[in-house]
Motif scaffolding. Structure first.
Motif, PDB file in Angstrom:
ATOM      1  N   GLN A   1      21.069  14.067 -22.134  1.00 41.24           N
ATOM      2  CA  GLN A   1      21.870  13.054 -21.465  1.00 41.24           C
ATOM      3  C   GLN A   1      22.881  13.717 -20.519  1.00 41.24           C
ATOM      4  OE1 GLN A   1      23.620  10.378 -24.265  1.00 41.24           O
ATOM      5  NE2 GLN A   1      24.150   8.882 -22.695  1.00 41.24           N
ATOM      6  N   ASP A   2      22.954  13.215 -19.317  1.00 40.90           N
ATOM      7  CA  ASP A   2      23.936  13.666 -18.309  1.00 40.90           C
ATOM      8  C   ASP A   2      23.703  15.084 -17.781  1.00 40.90           C
ATOM      9  OD1 ASP A   2      25.149  11.209 -18.664  1.00 40.90           O
ATOM     10  OD2 ASP A   2      26.531  11.976 -20.175  1.00 40.90           O
ATOM     11  N   ILE A   3      22.662  15.761 -18.246  1.00 41.28           N
ATOM     12  CA  ILE A   3      22.346  17.111 -17.749  1.00 41.28           C
ATOM     13  C   ILE A   3      20.921  17.054 -17.204  1.00 41.28           C
ATOM     14  CG2 ILE A   3      21.934  19.517 -18.411  1.00 41.28           C
ATOM     15  CD1 ILE A   3      23.987  18.949 -20.711  1.00 41.28           C
TER      16      ILE A   3
ATOM     17  N   ARG B   1      18.976  -1.868 -18.802  1.00 44.73           N
ATOM     18  CA  ARG B   1      18.409  -1.765 -17.473  1.00 44.73           C
ATOM     19  C   ARG B   1      19.264  -0.930 -16.512  1.00 44.73           C
ATOM     20  NH1 ARG B   1      16.440  -7.073 -14.438  1.00 44.73           N
ATOM     21  NH2 ARG B   1      18.633  -7.597 -14.575  1.00 44.73           N
ATOM     22  N   SER B   2      20.551  -1.210 -16.481  1.00 48.28           N
ATOM     23  CA  SER B   2      21.372  -0.500 -15.490  1.00 48.28           C
ATOM     24  C   SER B   2      21.434   0.996 -15.806  1.00 48.28           C
ATOM     25  CB  SER B   2      22.764  -1.107 -15.409  1.00 48.28           C
ATOM     26  OG  SER B   2      23.413  -0.951 -16.647  1.00 48.28           O
ATOM     27  N   CYS B   3      21.417   1.304 -17.095  1.00 51.08           N
ATOM     28  CA  CYS B   3      21.408   2.716 -17.500  1.00 51.08           C
ATOM     29  C   CYS B   3      20.109   3.394 -17.040  1.00 51.08           C
ATOM     30  CB  CYS B   3      21.570   2.784 -19.013  1.00 51.08           C
ATOM     31  SG  CYS B   3      21.296   4.395 -19.716  1.00 51.08           S
TER      32      CYS B   3
ATOM     33  N   PRO C   1      18.688   9.415 -19.269  1.00 49.77           N
ATOM     34  CA  PRO C   1      19.720   8.541 -19.847  1.00 49.77           C
ATOM     35  C   PRO C   1      19.921   8.763 -21.348  1.00 49.77           C
ATOM     36  CG  PRO C   1      17.731   7.292 -19.278  1.00 49.77           C
ATOM     37  CD  PRO C   1      17.462   8.719 -18.925  1.00 49.77           C
ATOM     38  N   TYR C   2      19.170   9.659 -21.965  1.00 45.81           N
ATOM     39  CA  TYR C   2      19.303   9.846 -23.423  1.00 45.81           C
ATOM     40  C   TYR C   2      18.962  11.277 -23.815  1.00 45.81           C
ATOM     41  CZ  TYR C   2      14.224   9.619 -23.478  1.00 45.81           C
ATOM     42  OH  TYR C   2      12.888   9.875 -23.274  1.00 45.81           O
TER      43      TYR C   2
ATOM     44  N   ARG D   1      10.181   4.642 -10.537  1.00 43.04           N
ATOM     45  CA  ARG D   1      11.211   4.449 -11.564  1.00 43.04           C
ATOM     46  C   ARG D   1      12.139   5.645 -11.717  1.00 43.04           C
ATOM     47  NH1 ARG D   1       7.036   3.299 -15.893  1.00 43.04           N
ATOM     48  NH2 ARG D   1       6.035   4.811 -14.515  1.00 43.04           N
ATOM     49  N   PHE D   2      11.631   6.830 -11.494  1.00 40.68           N
ATOM     50  CA  PHE D   2      12.461   8.041 -11.540  1.00 40.68           C
ATOM     51  C   PHE D   2      11.675   9.170 -10.913  1.00 40.68           C
ATOM     52  CE2 PHE D   2      10.249   7.509 -15.557  1.00 40.68           C
ATOM     53  CZ  PHE D   2       9.608   8.714 -15.723  1.00 40.68           C
TER      54      PHE D   2
END
Lengths: 95, 486
Positions: free
Chosen positions: B82-84, A73-75, B99-100, B325-326
């Motif tokens: 992820q992270d980009i 969830r936090s991710c 996140p992935y 959510r995003f």
């Protein structure tokens, strides 16, 4: 099938897409021309043809009913616009 | 370094002529100097690229290098990283950091490739000119007044301009093959289900497929081998072994049966495109192939069927962008409905809205049978056309696009833009693989030959394309833009 202003506003509401009246008027034209092109399909005899939803004749794979996902969830909430205590924040729904 | 193929670069790295870090630095420098004129990248990942190059050099020094270790590429900005930042060319996702990693990204990383960044595209892959991007249009390096094609226009332009040797694209109705044709590179749309769609931002789920865009069929073979394969996280990804796609490249073509669909050489085909395609067919005849005319009788129903099915799927897929959510969220929403409506109105561009509205309308009560069900019935007839043709011939050939790259701003009417995809769109409806390979020029603008095969015949298509590239040098031509700025 002709498209009217009310059809566009109805679709916009169903799709939760805000449109001004001016924008809706423009989409009546655009969408009308697209649907006119699409209407060509009506001239083709498809009696008895089964609809094809997927290009390969495969069936959905099943797996054992086991928990495979962990709690992330936090991710996942790191990219959310507004969260608090692990919850997504939205305007008040219930008064 | 910047005009070599992946296969050539791999040999140079192996021979120690230069390191992956040197190659990566060279290309990052070119992106810095040249991409201001092209706009082919949305995000350039300098630090991550150099770190991956260093890791690749280290692996090579330790004797652990694979075929693709240390080779640079770029990813269409539709693959989650992820992270980009991953934007899909949309304001909606301007702030989105996944996140992935997508499965394709994960696999290419595991193969040791070095990603230089994320390439520009039509918003949510909806477009044929790359003019529908929130980040601005991409220019064609062969002629800066022309479009690069779309939706994978940034990937195609970057490869053609010598900014990166290869890039990954996606193709829902021609979005790999048409930009490959317009930019004079080689592109492959695999069979539906060959490559995992996990982490690839969805446009039309029964049509979307990822594939390689590069400077040769051999490079496409190398990349497809690394990208393809079963993935439990995508239920439509097939459980089928991945062959070594380079193995059949050298098979001679004597006896190959080529079909030319009559409907692909009709009205609306530019005479220069037709001449180049017919010349390419003659090359195949000289290599021992036989040619016959075939018919795909439902060809002209493909665009209408597509513009029911793809927007319908899109309207469903894009309902996830809710401002909660995003993705983009409007300021000061009055209530939940206002939050949805304004976030989506502000986040989506014009073409995306058009397709959401069409899809919502055709799926709505009272219209479903006349549109969606009808289009799915027609889809079966279109697929059957191809299955029947492949009873007679091994591959089909024709133009990838009815015209060479058109001018930026030339197609203002959406329907005239849609008609550009007349030769590519049926392939996605049928789920078969297709390639575009460079086959000539109309003035300074490249022309693509399209090669089609039955489901899961990628190895054969790559072989047929590779043999053409052994006999011709169209794929070796580079735009003056890349050379002037060497």
């Amino acid at each position: 099938m002709a498209l009217e202003h009310a059809d566009v506003q109805r679709a916009a509401h169903l799709a939760r897409l805000g449109l001004t009246d001016d924008e809706a008027a423009r989409y009546v034209d655009d969408l009308g021309r697209i649907l006119e092109m699409v209407d060509m399909l009506q001239g083709l005899d498809t009696e008895g043809v089964a609809p094809l939803a997927h290009p390969l004749d495969v069936t959905q794979r099943l797996r054992a009913d086991e928990v495979t996902e962990s709690d992330q969830r936090s991710c996942f909430q790191r990219c959310a616009p507004a969260v608090e205590n692990g919850l997504y924040l939205v305007p008040r729904v219930v008064e | 370094m910047h005009d070599k193929t992946l296969a050539e670069l791999a040999r140079s790295l192996e021979a120690g002529e230069f390191s992956s870090r040197e190659l990566t630095q060279h290309l990052l420098g070119r992106i810095d100097r040249l991409d201001g004129k092209l706009n082919s990248f949305i995000t350039v990942t300098y630090d991550q690229a150099l770190a991956a190059a260093d890791a690749a050099d280290k692996a090579r020094a330790a004797g652990e290098a694979d075929l693709l270790t240390g080779l640079p590429l770029a990813l269409k900005d539709i693959f989650c990283t992820q992270d980009i930042k991953t934007t899909a060319g949309s304001r909606m996702l301007d702030n989105f950091i996944s996140p992935y990693d997508a499965t394709v990204v994960e696999k290419l990383k595991a193969a040791g490739t070095v990603s230089l960044g994320k390439t520009n595209m039509d918003e949510f892959a909806m477009g044929s000119s790359n003019e529908n991007s929130h980040y601005g249009a991409v220019k064609n390096p062969w002629d800066l007044t022309a479009v690069p094609g779309g939706s994978s226009g940034g990937s195609a332009a970057a490869v053609a301009a010598g900014l990166v040797p290869a890039a990954i694209g996606t193709d829902t109705g021609g979005s790999i093959r048409q930009p490959a044709a317009f930019c004079g590179i080689t592109g492959l749309k695999p069979t539906y289900g060959r490559v995992s769609r996990y982490g690839m931002i969805a446009y039309a789920s029964s049509l979307d497929q990822a594939g390689p865009m590069a400077r040769s069929a051999e490079d496409c073979a190398l990349l497809l081998g690394a990208m393809a394969g079963h993935d439990l996280r995508d239920s439509t990804c097939v459980a089928r072994g991945v062959p070594d796609y380079t193995e059949e490249l050298d098979t001679p073509l004597a006896g190959l049966k080529i079909g030319l669909p009559r409907e692909y050489f009709g009205d609306g085909l530019d005479p220069q495109v037709e001449a180049a395609v017919r010349d390419a067919i003659k090359v195949y005849e000289s290599l021992g192939a036989s040619v016959r005319e075939v018919s795909l009788p439902h060809t002209h129903y493909a665009i209408p069927a597509y513009y029911v099915i793809a927007p319908a799927e899109a309207s469903s897929n894009l309902s996830r962008y809710d401002g909660v959510r995003f993705g983009h969220r409007c300021a000061n929403p009055a209530d939940l409905i206002d939050l949805y409506k304004r976030s989506r109105a502000e986040g989506f561009g014009d073409e995306v809205k058009r397709r959401i509205l069409i899809g919502t309308h055709t799926l709505s009560e009272g219209f479903f049978d006349a549109y969606y069900k009808k289009a799915q019935q027609v889809r079966r007839l279109i697929r059957q056309d191809f299955l029947d043709a492949f009873e007679e011939v091994d591959v089909l050939m024709g133009p990838a696009s009815p015209t060479p790259a058109f001018d930026l701003g030339a197609k203002k009417d959406p329907v005239s833009m849609y008609l550009q995809d007349i030769y590519t769109i049926a392939i996605n409806l049928a789920g078969i693989p297709g390639m575009s390979v460079p086959a000539g020029f109309a003035g300074s603008r490249p022309i693509g030959l399209q090669i089609l095969g039955s489901h899961f015949t990628e190895a054969r298509l790559l072989n047929v394309a590779h043999q053409f590239q052994q006999a011709t040098d169209w794929h070796r031509q580079r735009p003056a833009f890349a050379e002037e700025n060497a």
